[in-house]
Every structure is written in C-alpha cells, then in structure tokens.
Scaffold this active site. Sequence first.
Site, PDB file in Angstrom:
ATOM      1  N   LYS B  78      -1.141   4.618  -2.430  1.00  0.00           N
ATOM      2  CA  LYS B  78      -0.784   3.362  -3.101  1.00  0.00           C
ATOM      3  C   LYS B  78       0.575   2.889  -2.576  1.00  0.00           C
ATOM      4  CE  LYS B  78      -0.530   1.349  -7.789  1.00  0.00           C
ATOM      5  NZ  LYS B  78      -0.689   1.598  -9.235  1.00  0.00           N
ATOM      6  N   SER B 153      -3.790  -1.537 -11.815  1.00  0.00           N
ATOM      7  CA  SER B 153      -3.086  -2.044 -10.660  1.00  0.00           C
ATOM      8  C   SER B 153      -3.436  -1.330  -9.357  1.00  0.00           C
ATOM      9  CB  SER B 153      -1.581  -1.939 -10.888  1.00  0.00           C
ATOM     10  OG  SER B 153      -1.181  -0.582 -10.942  1.00  0.00           O
ATOM     11  N   SER B 177      -3.850   2.020 -14.981  1.00  0.00           N
ATOM     12  CA  SER B 177      -3.917   1.554 -13.593  1.00  0.00           C
ATOM     13  C   SER B 177      -4.677   2.452 -12.623  1.00  0.00           C
ATOM     14  CB  SER B 177      -2.508   1.328 -13.048  1.00  0.00           C
ATOM     15  OG  SER B 177      -1.980   0.134 -13.553  1.00  0.00           O
TER      16      SER B 177
END
Lengths: 98, 471
Positions: B78, B153, B177
């Site tokens: 990420k 997210s 997320s």
Amino acid sequence: MEIEDIKKLAVMARIDMDEDEMKEIAKSFGSILSYVGQVQEVSNLSGDEVATDNIENHKLHNIMREDIATNTRGEYTEKIMAEVPDTESGFIKVKQIL
Amino acid sequence: MIDLRNLTIKKAHDHLTKGDFTVSDLIDAYLSVINEKNKDINAYIEIYNDIDDQVKIAEQMFANGTATLMTGIPIALKDNMLFEGHIASASSHMLENYKATYDSSIVKQLKNQGVVFLGRTNMDEFAMGSSTETSAYGNTKNPIDTSRVPGGSSGGSVAALAMDGALVALGSDTGGSIRQPAAFCGLVGLKPTYGAVSRYGIISMGSSLDQVGSFGKNTEDTEILFNAINDYDDKDSTSVKKEERILPKPLKKKIGVPRSFLTGDGVESDIIKNFEENCKRLEKAGYEIVDISLPLIKYSLAVYYIISPAEVSSNLARYDGIRYGLHVEADKLFDVYTKSRGKGFGREVRRRILLGTYILSHGYYDAYYNKAIKVRNAIKQEFEKAFLEVDAIITPTSPFMPFKFGEKLEDPVGMYLSDLFSVPANIAGIPAMSLPSGKNDIGLPFSLHIMAPLFREDILFTIGKDFEKQV
C-alpha cells in the site's frame, strides 16, 4: 455552522481554502456533527471507563527505554536533508519569522 | 503458463522448491498481467524499478537453502508503507515526490524473508475514504465489475490481488480499510490486534486505531502473510511484547450474533439474507450460534468519527511544507504553511482536518472527544464481557454491496456508513477478518465479518478455514 466558524478553523489548521469549499464544509458538518452527536445519548456510564483496561494479561502501561542514542551523529542527515524543499548551506531555510 | 488464479503461497513455494518454475518466472507472470490490466484497473500507481534485484536475492536464498515460505512471493505494498529509496505518497499530492528515507519495520521483516515487492498501490488519500475515490491519482476499478469501486481505503492493494497482479497484498486498517475492500473484491482481509504488527514506517492516520494487515485469496495465505509480520518491535511504542500477548486456548465452538445491531438503517436486505445463510453454514461446520446483546456497539461509528478526525488533525499537522513534502512559495511563513497544506491535501483530507480541529477546540472538547473516549472504553468492556461466553462475534462486513463511482462521494455521512460493521473492532483494538460468502445474482461478492478477542487471530483462522469448506 457558519462560514465564519469554518474560516477560523481553516486558520487554526493552516489550510488555505476558497469560500465555496468553506460553504460545502459548513453544510456537511451539520450532518456529520448530528451523526456523531449520538454519543451524547449514552448515559449510565459507570465512571471507571476512563483509563481502565483490565483485559486479562493486557494492562496498558508505559514503555520506557534508556535515553541513549541509537544512531551515530550525521548518520541520516544526508538522506533526510535530501527531502527538504528549501535549504541553504546544510540548513533548512524558512521565511523570516520575526 | 503458471495458473495464477489458483496459486497459493504454499503451492508457489512447493513449485519454487521443486524447480517447476523459478522466482523470475513467477514474477514475470505477474508482471505480464499487470502490464495487461493495470492501465484499466489502476491498482498500482508505480511498479518498482528494482524488482530484478529483489528477484536475485530470492533466487539466491533458494540456491543456498535459506528460503522460507515467503521467499520469492510477489506482494503489493500500500502507498502508505515506507520502502527505502522508493516513493511513498499516501496517494496525496502532498507526498508525491517523497522518497522513503528508511524501511518500515514490516518491509524490513519481509525483505529478510526474500519477498518481492512489485509496486505501490492506490488508496484513498491518507487512507481517508471507503472507495479509493479520494486518491490524488485517479480511481481504482473493481476487477469484478469495473463500473464499481473496489472499496477503500486499501482499494489498490485488493484490486491488485483480485486482478491476479500479486499473490498477496498488504493494507492498513483504521476503520475497515482492509476488510471492506476485501469484501468488495471477494477476497480475505485481516485487521490484526492493535499492537500485533509494527506501524513503524507506516504513514499515520489515526494512531489509536491504525493497524497493518494482510490480504489473501483465502484464509491460509492471509494467515501466512500475517505470521510473517506479526512480531514485537521496539520502534513502535504501541507494539506488545510477545510474552504479554494472550495465548490460544481451546475453543468453545460458540459464536455470538449481536442481533439488534444488524437491522439498522441502510443495511441492505440481501446482505442480511446472506448473513443468515452464513450462520447456517457455521452451524453445519459444528459451531453453536447464539444471539448476544451488545447495547453500545451501535455507537462505535459515532465514536470513530470523533476520535479519528481528532487524531488525523494532529497527525497531519506534521506536513508543513518545510521539512519534506509539497512546498508552495509565499512571502510569509504563515502563507507557506497554509498554501502548501491547501494545495497538498485533497478535499476529504481538508474536511477531516477541519472536523478534528473543531472537535478538539475549546468548548467542544468535552462534549465530543472526552465523551467519545468514555464510550470507547465502555464498548471495549462490553466486548470483553461478551468474549467470556463466545469465541467470536460475527456480522456482515459491509452494510451495502460494492457501489458505483460517484454514488456516495458527495454524501460524507453515507460514505462513512461503509464502516458500520468494521469499525467496532478498531474501537476495541480486537482482531477481525472478512471473508467471501457467496455472490448475488449479478456476481457481486457477499462477505462475512468475524471478530475475536485480543491476540486471538488463531480463532479467526480456524473459523475462516471451517467456513471456507462450507461455501
């Protein structure tokens, strides 16, 4: 919430924004604050909710370490300074403060 | 041709050990998928330029017999995880040129095990969002239905995995997320216990809530990646020492359902129907399903949207345009701050910083923040009591199915409701995992959400594997 209130918050948070956005934020704060305001409904808290964490074997506690340097002087300076947008002779350069 | 769709960590490791294919072959297979699909899906923002060097290290480990289960395994990172010498931008213009000056602890741990980091994945800016639409680098599409969001997210990480552009992926989870995007893309996502995995070198959002976790196509892969990063780290002051962690005990084989929490506004009826089927599947697998009462759990989301913006406003104060990140020139220092932050942060980030500033301001602090902290501790205690009776607590992962682009972007509270079922685990610090539980009539995935007591990820994995056999 009034646009003047949003203006003050933007100054405190050091964020430049235009009036249109402030209006939109003022509007959305109405619905967000009414949603999060639900926490006011919660009553009958026993009072020991603050700073208690009596979960078995897992009490919260401070983590300390000896106050000794873990790196040698200047070890990371070059890498860190490479990220600074504005420098002069190895110093971080800022606008005049006073 | 390597069958990437059905490849797992153990299978890949087996093939690599036997020499059926090399690490280089495996990585090439993934890169060719990325090459073909990423333009459309936009899962990755950047493919790293040193993959060849990473591959060499992994192959060396196989050659000299030091390879572990994770060696040579391709991972998506990420965009909020620091990997020295590579850009980590949190998908924000603020950090678009920020090159990590050190490795995050998880990257260091995985480097030691010889994994191959393929690239950094798109995310909601600074992890604020549930659809990956707040990224400064465009939308990521859901590979299952490209007219829909992948969740967020960690939407890029999960899309990378769903399009077979990585074998496993890493995400971070502040309010859901990891688990909600896993649900939206039909994959498994784990948010470990607060304090289990190090956050050193992860770009902070809400520090009392953030936790790093893993994505996999199944429970086993998710568990293996978690085990590879699950360690004490003296660089993260919230990391819990191994000897202080709670040890596994035998299961009661009893799972609780907080019935009254499931029927709130906005929970889609199909989701409840699938949830009831999931309860039956678990009964079939030998678990007793009991109704439990958690009267305060419904306040978790309100508590979250007080505590999280408060922590965001304080954490993001570090981006000042002076030391690193975007710098906008102005005559006065004050204007350098406001212009750099005004231009560097996107709309939703600006909104949440202002919200946090308001919540923490004089006159409102007691009504919002202090009250939220008290309710949070009461919720923790409520979970603690419930876990005396049951091994785990289940809910759906998301109150609604993957939605279309733009559908919730202009309605902050509607978007925030995405976290309804996932947020309680962050509030209580307990581990939770989402896993696929079938599809609806247009092929969109349903998802089951399991929560367990502190440091009992083992319960999630046991139930997850039992459940997978029934789906």
